[in-house]
Scaffold this active site. Structure first.
Site, PDB file in Angstrom:
ATOM      1  N   ASP A 165      -6.685  -6.504  -1.801  1.00  0.00           N
ATOM      2  CA  ASP A 165      -7.632  -7.485  -1.252  1.00  0.00           C
ATOM      3  C   ASP A 165      -8.964  -6.878  -0.833  1.00  0.00           C
ATOM      4  O   ASP A 165      -9.910  -7.602  -0.580  1.00  0.00           O
ATOM      5  CB  ASP A 165      -7.008  -8.200  -0.048  1.00  0.00           C
ATOM      6  CG  ASP A 165      -6.776  -7.250   1.123  1.00  0.00           C
ATOM      7  OD1 ASP A 165      -6.388  -6.098   0.883  1.00  0.00           O
ATOM      8  OD2 ASP A 165      -6.977  -7.664   2.270  1.00  0.00           O
TER       9      ASP A 165
ATOM     10  N   TYR B 193     -13.802   2.911   1.510  1.00  0.00           N
ATOM     11  CA  TYR B 193     -12.897   4.022   1.819  1.00  0.00           C
ATOM     12  C   TYR B 193     -13.478   5.394   1.513  1.00  0.00           C
ATOM     13  O   TYR B 193     -12.893   6.406   1.899  1.00  0.00           O
ATOM     14  CB  TYR B 193     -11.568   3.835   1.071  1.00  0.00           C
ATOM     15  CG  TYR B 193     -10.686   2.798   1.722  1.00  0.00           C
ATOM     16  CD1 TYR B 193      -9.688   3.170   2.617  1.00  0.00           C
ATOM     17  CD2 TYR B 193     -10.871   1.445   1.473  1.00  0.00           C
ATOM     18  CE1 TYR B 193      -8.883   2.222   3.233  1.00  0.00           C
ATOM     19  CE2 TYR B 193     -10.082   0.489   2.081  1.00  0.00           C
ATOM     20  CZ  TYR B 193      -9.086   0.881   2.957  1.00  0.00           C
ATOM     21  OH  TYR B 193      -8.307  -0.064   3.571  1.00  0.00           O
TER      22      TYR B 193
ATOM     23  N   ARG C 252      -5.412   3.807  14.317  1.00  0.00           N
ATOM     24  CA  ARG C 252      -5.403   2.441  13.792  1.00  0.00           C
ATOM     25  C   ARG C 252      -4.019   1.794  13.927  1.00  0.00           C
ATOM     26  O   ARG C 252      -3.912   0.601  14.186  1.00  0.00           O
ATOM     27  CB  ARG C 252      -5.834   2.486  12.323  1.00  0.00           C
ATOM     28  CG  ARG C 252      -5.962   1.116  11.670  1.00  0.00           C
ATOM     29  CD  ARG C 252      -7.092   0.316  12.257  1.00  0.00           C
ATOM     30  NE  ARG C 252      -7.019  -1.077  11.829  1.00  0.00           N
ATOM     31  CZ  ARG C 252      -7.583  -2.079  12.473  1.00  0.00           C
ATOM     32  NH1 ARG C 252      -8.276  -1.869  13.563  1.00  0.00           N
ATOM     33  NH2 ARG C 252      -7.477  -3.309  12.027  1.00  0.00           N
TER      34      ARG C 252
ATOM     35  N   ASN D  59       0.830  -1.208   0.000  1.00  0.00           N
ATOM     36  CA  ASN D  59       0.000   0.000   0.000  1.00  0.00           C
ATOM     37  C   ASN D  59       0.868   1.263   0.000  1.00  0.00           C
ATOM     38  O   ASN D  59       2.030   1.209   0.344  1.00  0.00           O
ATOM     39  CB  ASN D  59      -0.907  -0.001   1.235  1.00  0.00           C
ATOM     40  CG  ASN D  59      -2.253  -0.642   0.956  1.00  0.00           C
ATOM     41  OD1 ASN D  59      -2.785  -0.533  -0.136  1.00  0.00           O
ATOM     42  ND2 ASN D  59      -2.802  -1.313   1.949  1.00  0.00           N
TER      43      ASN D  59
END
Length: 446
Positions: free
Chosen positions: A173, A269, A289, A150
């Site tokens: 994914d 997202y 996160r 990413n």
């Protein structure tokens, strides 16, 4: 197993917490995708050693015929390789924490792949992925790289610009996870029982047609469910990480995004791009996160690896196969055996989506065979989607141009243009703080 007909794989990012689940998936699919050798490569010896020692025990118990090597030496890591499976995190979770917390301190979305944090991560990732490509091409020039590092869109654009002829496929994914949920909603056994049309950029796309193998339209039943529940489907949350409050809220919030355009089904997202005030309000800027992952998944996987090593057996391991691992095997098989499977990949647009830059790295269905992907035509798309894509695409292209040209100006423009950012002066403040945080990773911007 006939080793002459088996494959050699290098997992770049051998110290990742996702590596054990990839090993488990590869082992589960040896009848479909035979393997003769697995190599772990990472530039962090200590982090990789724990994961590698545990995986070596797993391989010894389940497939002792597979040769295994763990290394920090590029020549050893990429010689005699058919596939490189790359999932690196440049800067690890410590830098992810800064990506998230610096924007949040200013009331702006702090997220791994969205907004200023996603751009920061992208500029770090380009360097790492290009380095891996160069190793692969030097030591195994006929190999394919399956890259799921990413943020995939910025990385894919960086690779397009810097290594345009490389044999790299960029995958993600997240659509796969959502399609598994859609299949359950529609009463099917697997996402592979569906044929989908999907278009957009990575983490920035929409489904506009979903059918079963008989051609029956599944969109109405899925839309009805999403309108009421989003993609929240707790019975499918097999991975522990997908059961935490943050993920459950993200899946649930898809119903709010869906209301913006009830003709399509969105990725999750858009919560960050289109409802950024909500996203900021519902994020703890002191415990983001990154902290959740370090205290949760990272600790859980490393503890389990330590247990395997201490007991010298993995027969009772709690490690599980993840959602993205199966997709990687399917993609490798498509390339190796010319299966012509239909898969979502991030590829150069070249007219597939009308009205979008032909050089855009878009995420669309492709037919995959031995020669790589053949993108399918999407055609015209609605004004709303096209407008959002054009804006986000400009952000990603400016970020990569800033990286290549070492341009402060273009990176400031990229942050300013992001839908998560409302003010150019604030974008400059955040940019300056990100530059300081990334001094060991980014080009020296001028």
């Amino acid at each position: 197993m006939n080793k002459k007909n088996a494959f050699s794989i290098s997992i770049a990012g051998g110290g990742s917490t996702y590596t054990p689940e990839i090993i488990l998936m590869l082992l589960e699919n040896l009848d479909r995708f035979p393997i003769r050798k697995i190599i772990f490569y990472d530039n962090d010896y200590e982090r990789q050693k724990l994961v590698a020692d545990a995986c070596e025990i797993i391989l010894r118990e389940r497939a002792p015929e597979i040769e295994f090597l763990s290394t920090t030496n590029p020549k050893d890591g990429f010689t005699d390789i058919d596939f490189v499976m790359a999932h690196i995190r440049v800067g690890k979770y410590e830098m992810r924490e800064k990506d998230e917390k610096i924007p949040l301190e200013h009331g702006i979305v702090g997220q791994e792949t969205c907004g200023p944090g996603g751009i920061a991560y992208g500029l770090r990732s380009i360097t790492g992925v290009v380095e891996l490509i160069d190793y692969m091409e030097e030591y195994s020039p006929n190999a394919w790289m399956l890259n799921y590092s990413n943020p995939a869109s910025i990385v894919a654009e960086g690779v397009r610009v810097l290594r345009p002829d490389s044999k790299v496929l960029n995958i993600c994914d997240m659509p796969i996870d959502i399609e598994e949920r859609m299949a359950v909603i529609a009463g099917l056994e697997s996402r592979k029982d569906m044929t989908v049309r999907y278009y957009g950029l990575n983490h920035f796309g929409w489904w506009d047609d979903i059918r079963d193998k008989d051609g029956n339209d599944l969109m109405p039943v899925i839309k009805k469910y999403v309108l009421e529940n989003g993609y929240n489907l707790e019975l499918l949350n097999k991975e522990v990480r997908l059961n935490d409050p943050d993920w459950l809220d993200t899946y649930r919030f898809a119903k709010e995004v869906y209301r913006l355009d009830t003709e399509t089904l969105p990725t999750t997202y858009f919560k960050y791009y289109l409802f950024s005030d909500y996203a900021v309000k519902h994020t703890d800027k002191n415990y983001t996160r990154a902290n959740q992952v370090m205290d949760g998944r990272e600790k859980r996987v490393f503890d389990e690896c330590s247990t395997i090593v201490e007991k010298n057996t993995a027969k009772e391991t709690n490690l599980e196969i993840g959602v993205h691992a199966s997709y990687i095997v399917d993609l490798a098989r498509a390339l190796a055996f010319n299966t012509h499977e239909r898969m979502l990949l991030i590829v150069e647009n070249k007219g597939a989506i009308c009205g979008v830059d032909p050089t855009a790295m878009v995420e669309i269905p492709c037919i995959v065979g031995a020669n790589g992907p053949e993108p399918l035509s999407i055609g015209e798309i609605p004004t709303f989607q096209r407008g959002l894509i054009q804006q986000q695409l400009a952000v990603e292209k400016l970020a990569v141009e800033a990286y290549v040209e070492e341009s402060y100006q273009k990176l400031w423009q990229a942050l300013t243009l992001s839908r998560t950012m409302g003010d150019a002066d604030l974008a400059k403040v955040i940019l300056d703080e990100l530059i300081e945080a990334n001094i060991d990773y980014w080009p020296n911007l001028k």
